[in-house]
Design an enzyme around this catalytic site. Structure first.
Site, PDB file in Angstrom:
ATOM      1  N   SER A 140       0.853  -1.189   0.000  1.00 38.13           N
ATOM      2  CA  SER A 140       0.000   0.000   0.000  1.00 38.13           C
ATOM      3  C   SER A 140       0.881   1.228   0.000  1.00 38.13           C
ATOM      4  CB  SER A 140      -0.875  -0.010   1.267  1.00 38.13           C
ATOM      5  OG  SER A 140      -1.455   1.251   1.517  1.00 38.13           O
ATOM      6  N   TYR A 153      -2.750  -0.435  10.254  1.00 36.28           N
ATOM      7  CA  TYR A 153      -2.651  -0.701   8.814  1.00 36.28           C
ATOM      8  C   TYR A 153      -1.284  -0.282   8.280  1.00 36.28           C
ATOM      9  CZ  TYR A 153      -3.872  -0.501   3.829  1.00 36.28           C
ATOM     10  OH  TYR A 153      -3.903  -0.672   2.468  1.00 36.28           O
TER      11      TYR A 153
END
Length: 209
Positions: A140, A153
């Site tokens: 990501s 995250y």
């Protein structure tokens, strides 16, 4: 001849979004693809889409946070196709919240799914790539920089990037390439759900998944 003609691969998190798009495109390029997702119905839907387009796919449920589930999914792929040439580890989860307000079990769950889950996939995919091949881990933009209000995250995706680097070094001599891609916000069902409940532009950027 298509670019992936004769290749055998798997994609996790292929029931929707980035994973579904990747599985469909690999099949269009001639690959046989195992469509893996925690939602077995969604995986079957993706496989049906591939089949309707003339491609080859099998669908199976997988919980990347559970080692036996990962082992079984990889074994099924190898049994179904006679081997494995590539894998895309896309499955994961996102979370929001300030660090000091996040319970430990919530933090641990996100890290376990995103980081330990990627580890488990690599652990069982690498031995199956007995004639070399390639693995792509979907990290990501949060694996490279901060995303506000997403401590678990971001920590997990940074870990995925580091894990990818180690695997790339350790398995290069076996002819296996391991890379990570770090997409930014991507228009997936998860993004649409986030956007529907968000006021722009003051809200923090969403994770890619």
């Amino acid at each position: 001849m298509s670019a992936f003609s004769g290749k055998r691969g798997l994609v996790t998190g292929a029931g929707s979004g980035i994973g579904r798009a990747a599985a469909i495109e690999f099949a269009r390029q001639g690959a046989s693809v195992a469509v893996l997702d925690v939602d077995e119905d969604a995986a079957a839907e993706t496989a049906a889409m591939i089949g309707k387009d003339g491609g080859e796919a099998l669908a199976a449920a997988v919980d990347i946070a559970d080692e036996e589930s990962v082992r079984a999914a990889v074994d099924r792929t190898v049994a179904g196709y006679g081997g494995l040439d590539f894998a895309v580890n896309n499955a994961g989860m996102s979370s929001r919240g300030l660090l000091d307000q996040m319970p430990l079990d919530g933090f641990e769950r996100v890290v376990h799914v995103n980081l330990a889950g990627t580890f488990l996939c690599l652990k069982h995919e690498l031995p199956a790539l007995d004639r070399g091949g390639a693995i792509v881990n979907v990290a990501s933009n949060g694996g490279l920089a901060a995303i506000r209000n997403a401590p678990a995250y971001v920590a997990a995706k940074h870990g995925v990037v580091g894990l990818t680097k180690v695997a790339a070094v350790d398995y290069a001599a076996r002819g296996i390439r391991v890379n990570a891609v770090c997409p930014g916000p991507t228009r997936t069902p998860g993004f649409e759900k986030w956007a529907a409940n968000t006021e722009f532009p003051s809200s923090p950027a969403p994770p890619c998944q």
